[in-house]
Design a protein around this motif. Structure first.
Motif, PDB file in Angstrom:
ATOM      1  N   ARG A 118       0.829  -1.216   0.000  1.00 53.46           N
ATOM      2  CA  ARG A 118       0.000   0.000   0.000  1.00 53.46           C
ATOM      3  C   ARG A 118       0.862   1.263   0.000  1.00 53.46           C
ATOM      4  NH1 ARG A 118      -4.627  -2.376   0.181  1.00 53.46           N
ATOM      5  NH2 ARG A 118      -4.908  -4.255   1.432  1.00 53.46           N
ATOM      6  N   SER A 119       1.906   1.192  -0.775  1.00 58.24           N
ATOM      7  CA  SER A 119       2.868   2.293  -0.838  1.00 58.24           C
ATOM      8  C   SER A 119       2.935   2.850  -2.248  1.00 58.24           C
ATOM      9  CB  SER A 119       4.255   1.800  -0.391  1.00 58.24           C
ATOM     10  OG  SER A 119       4.220   1.319   0.941  1.00 58.24           O
ATOM     11  N   ARG A 120       3.856   3.770  -2.429  1.00 54.70           N
ATOM     12  CA  ARG A 120       4.095   4.343  -3.749  1.00 54.70           C
ATOM     13  C   ARG A 120       5.586   4.288  -3.997  1.00 54.70           C
ATOM     14  NH1 ARG A 120       7.383   8.123  -6.404  1.00 54.70           N
ATOM     15  NH2 ARG A 120       6.291   8.950  -8.224  1.00 54.70           N
ATOM     16  N   VAL A 121       6.003   3.665  -5.144  1.00 51.08           N
ATOM     17  CA  VAL A 121       7.408   3.506  -5.452  1.00 51.08           C
ATOM     18  C   VAL A 121       7.591   3.628  -6.968  1.00 51.08           C
ATOM     19  CG1 VAL A 121       7.179   0.977  -5.543  1.00 51.08           C
ATOM     20  CG2 VAL A 121       9.426   2.014  -5.149  1.00 51.08           C
ATOM     21  N   PRO A 122       8.651   4.290  -7.416  1.00 47.19           N
ATOM     22  CA  PRO A 122       8.844   4.449  -8.868  1.00 47.19           C
ATOM     23  C   PRO A 122       9.191   3.156  -9.598  1.00 47.19           C
ATOM     24  CG  PRO A 122       9.996   6.172  -7.658  1.00 47.19           C
ATOM     25  CD  PRO A 122       9.571   5.147  -6.655  1.00 47.19           C
ATOM     26  N   GLY A 123       9.660   2.136  -8.899  1.00 43.53           N
ATOM     27  CA  GLY A 123      10.014   0.880  -9.547  1.00 43.53           C
ATOM     28  C   GLY A 123      10.719  -0.037  -8.571  1.00 43.53           C
ATOM     29  N   VAL A 124      10.734  -1.332  -8.904  1.00 43.55           N
ATOM     30  CA  VAL A 124      11.423  -2.328  -8.084  1.00 43.55           C
ATOM     31  C   VAL A 124      12.266  -3.184  -9.015  1.00 43.55           C
ATOM     32  CG1 VAL A 124      11.204  -4.275  -6.504  1.00 43.55           C
ATOM     33  CG2 VAL A 124       9.594  -2.351  -6.350  1.00 43.55           C
ATOM     34  N   ASP A 125      13.572  -3.177  -8.792  1.00 43.73           N
ATOM     35  CA  ASP A 125      14.490  -3.973  -9.600  1.00 43.73           C
ATOM     36  C   ASP A 125      15.003  -5.132  -8.744  1.00 43.73           C
ATOM     37  OD1 ASP A 125      16.394  -5.073 -11.218  1.00 43.73           O
ATOM     38  OD2 ASP A 125      17.663  -3.276 -11.367  1.00 43.73           O
ATOM     39  N   ALA A 126      14.478  -6.342  -9.028  1.00 45.09           N
ATOM     40  CA  ALA A 126      14.903  -7.528  -8.287  1.00 45.09           C
ATOM     41  C   ALA A 126      15.484  -8.571  -9.241  1.00 45.09           C
ATOM     42  CB  ALA A 126      13.736  -8.107  -7.504  1.00 45.09           C
ATOM     43  N   ARG A 127      16.137  -8.113 -10.272  1.00 48.06           N
ATOM     44  CA  ARG A 127      16.772  -9.047 -11.208  1.00 48.06           C
ATOM     45  C   ARG A 127      17.832  -9.871 -10.477  1.00 48.06           C
ATOM     46  NH1 ARG A 127      19.213  -5.130 -15.404  1.00 48.06           N
ATOM     47  NH2 ARG A 127      19.286  -3.843 -13.500  1.00 48.06           N
ATOM     48  N   LEU A 128      17.825 -11.181 -10.755  1.00 47.51           N
ATOM     49  CA  LEU A 128      18.796 -12.114 -10.185  1.00 47.51           C
ATOM     50  C   LEU A 128      18.747 -12.183  -8.657  1.00 47.51           C
ATOM     51  CD1 LEU A 128      21.880 -11.260 -12.438  1.00 47.51           C
ATOM     52  CD2 LEU A 128      20.382 -13.250 -12.647  1.00 47.51           C
ATOM     53  N   ALA A 129      17.699 -11.640  -8.071  1.00 47.32           N
ATOM     54  CA  ALA A 129      17.572 -11.669  -6.609  1.00 47.32           C
ATOM     55  C   ALA A 129      17.187 -13.066  -6.127  1.00 47.32           C
ATOM     56  CB  ALA A 129      16.538 -10.650  -6.151  1.00 47.32           C
ATOM     57  N   ARG A 130      17.528 -13.364  -4.896  1.00 49.82           N
ATOM     58  CA  ARG A 130      17.149 -14.616  -4.262  1.00 49.82           C
ATOM     59  C   ARG A 130      16.384 -14.256  -2.989  1.00 49.82           C
ATOM     60  NH1 ARG A 130      18.441 -15.356  -8.557  1.00 49.82           N
ATOM     61  NH2 ARG A 130      20.067 -16.723  -9.432  1.00 49.82           N
ATOM     62  N   ALA A 152      15.040 -14.168 -11.333  1.00 50.56           N
ATOM     63  CA  ALA A 152      14.983 -14.140  -9.869  1.00 50.56           C
ATOM     64  C   ALA A 152      14.434 -15.464  -9.336  1.00 50.56           C
ATOM     65  CB  ALA A 152      14.119 -12.978  -9.398  1.00 50.56           C
ATOM     66  N   GLU A 153      14.682 -15.728  -8.058  1.00 56.07           N
ATOM     67  CA  GLU A 153      14.145 -16.903  -7.384  1.00 56.07           C
ATOM     68  C   GLU A 153      13.430 -16.451  -6.122  1.00 56.07           C
ATOM     69  OE1 GLU A 153      16.985 -19.934  -6.615  1.00 56.07           O
ATOM     70  OE2 GLU A 153      17.727 -20.025  -8.683  1.00 56.07           O
ATOM     71  N   VAL A 154      12.171 -16.884  -6.003  1.00 55.29           N
ATOM     72  CA  VAL A 154      11.377 -16.530  -4.820  1.00 55.29           C
ATOM     73  C   VAL A 154      10.913 -17.837  -4.181  1.00 55.29           C
ATOM     74  CG1 VAL A 154       9.365 -15.286  -3.950  1.00 55.29           C
ATOM     75  CG2 VAL A 154      10.642 -14.375  -5.905  1.00 55.29           C
ATOM     76  N   ALA A 155      11.371 -18.094  -2.962  1.00 58.91           N
ATOM     77  CA  ALA A 155      11.032 -19.357  -2.306  1.00 58.91           C
ATOM     78  C   ALA A 155       9.570 -19.408  -1.890  1.00 58.91           C
ATOM     79  CB  ALA A 155      11.926 -19.556  -1.082  1.00 58.91           C
ATOM     80  N   GLY A 156       9.005 -18.270  -1.540  1.00 57.21           N
ATOM     81  CA  GLY A 156       7.613 -18.217  -1.107  1.00 57.21           C
ATOM     82  C   GLY A 156       6.694 -17.752  -2.220  1.00 57.21           C
ATOM     83  N   GLU A 157       5.820 -16.810  -1.895  1.00 52.04           N
ATOM     84  CA  GLU A 157       4.831 -16.313  -2.839  1.00 52.04           C
ATOM     85  C   GLU A 157       5.220 -14.927  -3.355  1.00 52.04           C
ATOM     86  OE1 GLU A 157       1.307 -16.295  -0.523  1.00 52.04           O
ATOM     87  OE2 GLU A 157       0.981 -18.471  -0.678  1.00 52.04           O
ATOM     88  N   LEU A 158       4.817 -14.664  -4.586  1.00 51.48           N
ATOM     89  CA  LEU A 158       4.873 -13.315  -5.146  1.00 51.48           C
ATOM     90  C   LEU A 158       3.459 -12.774  -5.101  1.00 51.48           C
ATOM     91  CD1 LEU A 158       6.200 -10.943  -6.625  1.00 51.48           C
ATOM     92  CD2 LEU A 158       5.853 -12.190  -8.776  1.00 51.48           C
ATOM     93  N   VAL A 159       3.227 -11.764  -4.268  1.00 47.89           N
ATOM     94  CA  VAL A 159       1.874 -11.256  -4.042  1.00 47.89           C
ATOM     95  C   VAL A 159       1.766  -9.857  -4.635  1.00 47.89           C
ATOM     96  CG1 VAL A 159       0.083 -10.810  -2.325  1.00 47.89           C
ATOM     97  CG2 VAL A 159       1.799 -12.589  -1.900  1.00 47.89           C
TER      98      VAL A 159
END
Length: 494
Positions: A118-130, A152-159
């Protein structure tokens, strides 16, 4: 290096709360004043520098024995770039109702759960993130930038429930090669201005986009080429303005577009070569572009009549069973044949596949109707002699699928010959030789070129009746030839 005494009051509160994982809530409780869209007006009491957040996450805060340190901040304006590229972050991050002035970078970072809700952000760069937990952007507005999750790899959920992403480029979500341990949830008001790219993604927990709105009018709204997933749910009001592209996707269980709307230019759904368990194609309205399912393999296909546009590319589509909502069983074959005719040009495979589906369900009569329609369609592609011969086959025996037609022709001609020959006296070929004249047997002898009942050689005619005899002989040869050709074709194919 940050010095504690140089921190602002809000930053000191955050610094002190971090070791214990306590919430720091800078909100006023007034909805209009706490809306991140107007966060540029928030003063020093609600402002935290991004370098303070980075310092805490990278080990700047003191640890408390028996406590789990985490950063939990609500209602803050975060100034400066929050750049955590390549970092190893062992703390949970939760920013709620915040306004970030610059894009967040988690490029190549290793983190636990990250929530920016519930925020405001210009962008999120999670390339190659774990991400060792969840990545949660529920209700957040990503403005002028994009969400990048390439490889990227996400062990849980992407919500992404309720997330709104507006990009100035082509892709609002760029997640080619994404590997998910849990599901991807883009429901409850998820909208994009720009496409969602999931090429080659591994979505073990499924993709859920019920009610989502994707807009990329002159391109692809959703691209999941060669992606693998257990479930892809694009239902309950899902809308794609742009092409829905699933080329070579592998969906083991369910792909559903029940109640969805597709508004792609040229091609609304491009599913060439995809493999799906159950494909529920019950759209809310007829798509504006073509549907291309060439080479696709579907275990069970469920559809509605309005789901299919004027052009449907079906060559190579293989399915196990068909079920149509709202169509009575009696009218199903006619509707399915009209469906096949939407395929551009003539292709035999769609007819053969439909016939095989009917045979598998035990409806052999329907299968024969489909194969007869295939021959009639094929006839339109032949030259003049081929079309003429095809019409003879069709009229005589229905290309071998209606052999009873030959019996009707034979019966009608036998009746005609018997009536005509009975009213006149024939001429005996050799006086005193041969069986007595029988009009019915004589007619049979003329119609059947194989065999001899002893009448044709013993008696003959003169005048107009003679021409009827010639006609019966010619028709007999044509009927016999067409029966043999039609039945042989049927037996050879079976």
């Amino acid at each position: 290096m940050l010095i504690y005494d140089e921190l602002t009051t809000a930053e000191r509160v955050l610094w002190d709360a971090f070791p214990e994982g306590r919430w720091v809530d800078l909100r006023t409780g007034v909805a209009e004043e706490d809306d991140p869209a107007g966060g540029a007006r928030w003063g020093a009491a609600r402002t935290v520098r991004a370098e303070v957040v980075s310092a805490l996450l990278l080990g700047g805060g003191d640890q408390q024995p028996g406590r789990v340190a985490s950063l939990r901040l609500a209602g803050a304006r975060i100034t400066g770039p929050l750049d955590l590229s390549g970092a190893e972050i062992s703390h949970i991050v939760w920013l709620k109702g915040c306004r970030l002035e610059h894009a967040v970078s988690l490029h190549s970072a290793s983190t636990r759960t990250v929530r920016i809700t519930r925020s405001r952000v210009p962008g999120v760069d999670a390339r190659l993130a774990r991400v060792g937990g969840h990545l949660d952007l529920t209700g957040t507005a990503v403005e002028s930038g994009r969400l990048a999750l390439i490889n990227a790899e996400v062990a849980g959920e992407l919500v992404l429930n309720g997330t709104r992403i507006t990009t100035t480029g082509k892709w609002a979500v760029f997640a080619g090669g994404l590997v998910m341990g849990g599901g991807v949830f883009c429901r409850k008001g998820f909208t994009t201005r720009g496409g969602v790219r999931l090429s080659g993604a591994q979505l073990t927990g499924g993709l859920f986009m019920q009610g989502a709105r994707l807009a990329n009018p002159h391109g692809e709204a959703l691209v999941a080429d060669s992606a693998t997933a257990s479930v892809v749910n694009l239902s309950e009001g899902f809308r794609a303005v742009g092409t829905l592209r699933l080329r070579g996707a592998r969906i083991s269980d369910l792909l559903t577009l029940d109640g969805a709307t597709l508004d792609g230019e040229g091609t609304a759904l491009f599913g060439v070569g995809m493999e799906v368990g159950t494909f529920d194609f019950g759209l809310a309205a007829t798509p504006s572009g073509a549907v291309d399912l060439q080479g696709a393999r579907v275990t069970a296909l469920h559809d509605r009549e309005r789901s299919w546009p004027d052009e449907v590319r079906l060559d190579g589509l293989v399915y196990g069973s068909l079920r149509s909502e709202g169509t009575p069983r009696r009218g199903d074959v006619a509707r399915r044949l009209a469906w096949l005719r939407r395929n551009p040009g003539y292709a035999p495979q769609p007819y053969e596949q439909l016939a095989a589906s009917y045979r598998q369900a035990g409806h052999d009569d329907d299968a024969r109707r489909v194969l007869l329609a295939k021959q009639r369609h094929r006839r339109t592609t032949l030259n003049l002699p081929g079309r003429v011969w095809g019409r003879l086959l069709d009229a005589a025996v229905g290309y071998g699928y209606r052999p009873w037609l030959a019996a009707l022709w034979m019966g009608a001609l036998c009746l005609l010959g018997s009536l005509v020959f009975r009213t006149r006296t024939p001429v005996q070929t050799k006086d005193g030789e041969g069986a007595p004249f029988n009009a019915f047997v004589y007619t049979l002898d003329l119609l059947f070129p194989v065999g001899d009942f002893g009448q044709r050689g013993a008696w003959h005619w003169t005048g107009a009746t003679q021409w009827l005899a010639y006609l019966l002989v010619a028709v007999g040869w044509v009927l016999t030839t067409t029966v043999v050709a039609g039945v042989s074709r049927t037996l050879t194919r079976n």
